[in-house]
Design a protein around this motif. Structure first.
Motif, PDB file in Angstrom:
ATOM      1  N   UNK A  72      44.886  54.396  63.982  1.00 13.10           N
ATOM      2  CA  UNK A  72      46.057  54.457  64.033  1.00 13.10           C
ATOM      3  C   UNK A  72      45.677  55.270  62.575  1.00 13.10           C
ATOM      4  N   UNK A  73      46.008  56.360  62.103  1.00 11.63           N
ATOM      5  CA  UNK A  73      45.672  56.838  60.148  1.00 11.63           C
ATOM      6  C   UNK A  73      46.789  57.147  59.782  1.00 11.63           C
ATOM      7  N   UNK A  74      47.475  57.259  58.593  1.00 12.52           N
ATOM      8  CA  UNK A  74      48.564  57.936  57.782  1.00 12.52           C
ATOM      9  C   UNK A  74      47.408  58.723  56.981  1.00 12.52           C
ATOM     10  N   UNK A  75      47.702  59.951  57.000  1.00 11.29           N
ATOM     11  CA  UNK A  75      46.892  60.860  56.103  1.00 11.29           C
ATOM     12  C   UNK A  75      47.721  60.941  54.875  1.00 11.29           C
ATOM     13  N   UNK A 102      47.987  58.451  75.135  1.00 12.65           N
ATOM     14  CA  UNK A 102      48.156  59.496  74.112  1.00 12.65           C
ATOM     15  C   UNK A 102      47.536  59.519  73.478  1.00 12.65           C
ATOM     16  N   UNK A 103      46.853  60.716  72.416  1.00 14.63           N
ATOM     17  CA  UNK A 103      46.848  60.732  71.743  1.00 14.63           C
ATOM     18  C   UNK A 103      47.520  61.519  70.621  1.00 14.63           C
ATOM     19  N   UNK A 104      47.849  61.782  69.738  1.00 19.17           N
ATOM     20  CA  UNK A 104      48.845  62.706  68.580  1.00 19.17           C
ATOM     21  C   UNK A 104      48.288  62.498  67.813  1.00 19.17           C
ATOM     22  N   UNK A 105      48.289  64.086  66.978  1.00 20.12           N
ATOM     23  CA  UNK A 105      48.334  64.094  65.920  1.00 20.12           C
ATOM     24  C   UNK A 105      50.319  65.222  64.870  1.00 20.12           C
ATOM     25  N   UNK A 106      49.897  64.461  64.081  1.00 20.89           N
ATOM     26  CA  UNK A 106      51.754  65.466  63.236  1.00 20.89           C
ATOM     27  C   UNK A 106      50.863  65.629  62.168  1.00 20.89           C
ATOM     28  N   UNK A 107      51.815  66.868  62.383  1.00 17.00           N
ATOM     29  CA  UNK A 107      51.620  67.457  61.131  1.00 17.00           C
ATOM     30  C   UNK A 107      52.135  67.632  60.251  1.00 17.00           C
ATOM     31  N   UNK A 111      49.008  70.444  56.970  1.00 13.58           N
ATOM     32  CA  UNK A 111      48.774  68.929  56.766  1.00 13.58           C
ATOM     33  C   UNK A 111      48.598  67.862  57.454  1.00 13.58           C
ATOM     34  N   UNK A 112      47.475  67.332  58.463  1.00 19.42           N
ATOM     35  CA  UNK A 112      47.989  66.162  59.318  1.00 19.42           C
ATOM     36  C   UNK A 112      48.406  65.292  58.534  1.00 19.42           C
ATOM     37  N   UNK A 113      49.495  64.594  59.364  1.00 19.77           N
ATOM     38  CA  UNK A 113      50.261  63.073  58.572  1.00 19.77           C
ATOM     39  C   UNK A 113      49.629  62.459  59.221  1.00 19.77           C
ATOM     40  N   UNK A 114      49.305  62.075  60.597  1.00 19.88           N
ATOM     41  CA  UNK A 114      49.284  60.956  61.071  1.00 19.88           C
ATOM     42  C   UNK A 114      48.422  61.435  62.452  1.00 19.88           C
ATOM     43  N   UNK A 115      47.388  60.457  62.591  1.00 18.47           N
ATOM     44  CA  UNK A 115      46.799  60.386  63.816  1.00 18.47           C
ATOM     45  C   UNK A 115      46.728  59.419  64.779  1.00 18.47           C
ATOM     46  N   UNK A 116      46.755  59.130  65.933  1.00 15.91           N
ATOM     47  CA  UNK A 116      47.094  57.926  66.431  1.00 15.91           C
ATOM     48  C   UNK A 116      46.492  57.694  68.312  1.00 15.91           C
ATOM     49  N   UNK A 117      45.701  56.867  68.354  1.00 20.24           N
ATOM     50  CA  UNK A 117      46.156  56.657  70.213  1.00 20.24           C
ATOM     51  C   UNK A 117      46.881  55.808  70.483  1.00 20.24           C
ATOM     52  N   UNK A 118      47.485  55.757  71.409  1.00 24.90           N
ATOM     53  CA  UNK A 118      47.863  54.514  71.827  1.00 24.90           C
ATOM     54  C   UNK A 118      48.234  54.614  73.637  1.00 24.90           C
ATOM     55  N   UNK A 119      48.546  53.265  74.297  1.00 22.94           N
ATOM     56  CA  UNK A 119      48.474  53.130  75.371  1.00 22.94           C
ATOM     57  C   UNK A 119      49.692  52.538  75.881  1.00 22.94           C
ATOM     58  N   UNK A 120      50.889  53.328  76.532  1.00 22.76           N
ATOM     59  CA  UNK A 120      51.741  52.741  76.531  1.00 22.76           C
ATOM     60  C   UNK A 120      52.109  52.258  78.380  1.00 22.76           C
ATOM     61  N   UNK A 121      52.800  51.140  78.646  1.00 24.71           N
ATOM     62  CA  UNK A 121      52.964  50.756  80.010  1.00 24.71           C
ATOM     63  C   UNK A 121      54.612  51.160  80.723  1.00 24.71           C
ATOM     64  N   UNK A 122      54.551  51.514  81.816  1.00 21.84           N
ATOM     65  CA  UNK A 122      55.222  52.173  82.494  1.00 21.84           C
ATOM     66  C   UNK A 122      56.265  50.638  82.816  1.00 21.84           C
ATOM     67  N   UNK A 123      57.971  50.109  82.396  1.00 21.40           N
ATOM     68  CA  UNK A 123      58.712  49.445  82.799  1.00 21.40           C
ATOM     69  C   UNK A 123      59.171  49.827  84.209  1.00 21.40           C
TER      70      UNK A 123
END
Length: 123
Positions: A72-75, A102-107, A111-123
């Motif tokens: 998780x990188x807030x850039x 999930x791999x995410x980059x938010x702009x 400008x890249x503002x956020x990069x993160x990798x996450x894992x979710x469990x299905x409910x």
């Protein structure tokens, strides 16, 4: 949506087998920004993480629970008054054991503002 009227999806584009570009518009007048921070609104990191989760739930048509967050990188700070439109690039894969990775980059703009990798469990 956990925070009512916090953002709206402007567009959703599938750009590959598991890749998506989503444009959202953040509501700069939302109550969250009155406290974070008065006179200098900044997008709370936890709100960005929630937005990503909600978008992935919408795409996968599953209710999800965060299992892990990594890298998780807030850039850059996101000020909703000056940059209310965000572009999220999502790379979503589902494993055989019902995990969604999930791999995410938010702009904002270019400008890249956020990069993160996450894992979710299905409910």
């Amino acid at each position: 949506m956990v925070l009512k009227d916090f953002y709206k999806v402007l567009s959703e584009e599938k750009t590959g087998d598991a890749k998506y570009n989503i444009r959202i518009l953040v509501n700069a007048n939302h109550e969250v920004f009155k406290g974070h921070f008065p006179g200098n609104p900044i997008m709370p990191g936890v709100c960005m993480i929630q937005i990503i989760k909600e978008l992935v739930e919408s795409i996968t048509k599953n209710t999800l629970m965060i299992q892990t967050l990594s890298n998780v990188k807030f850039m850059a700070l996101i000020n909703p008054e000056t940059n209310p439109e965000l572009r999220l690039e999502l790379d979503i894969t589902t494993t055989e054991d019902d995990l969604v990775k999930v791999k995410n980059t938010t702009y904002f703009n270019d400008t890249a503002a956020l990069k993160l990798s996450s894992v979710y469990k299905k409910l």
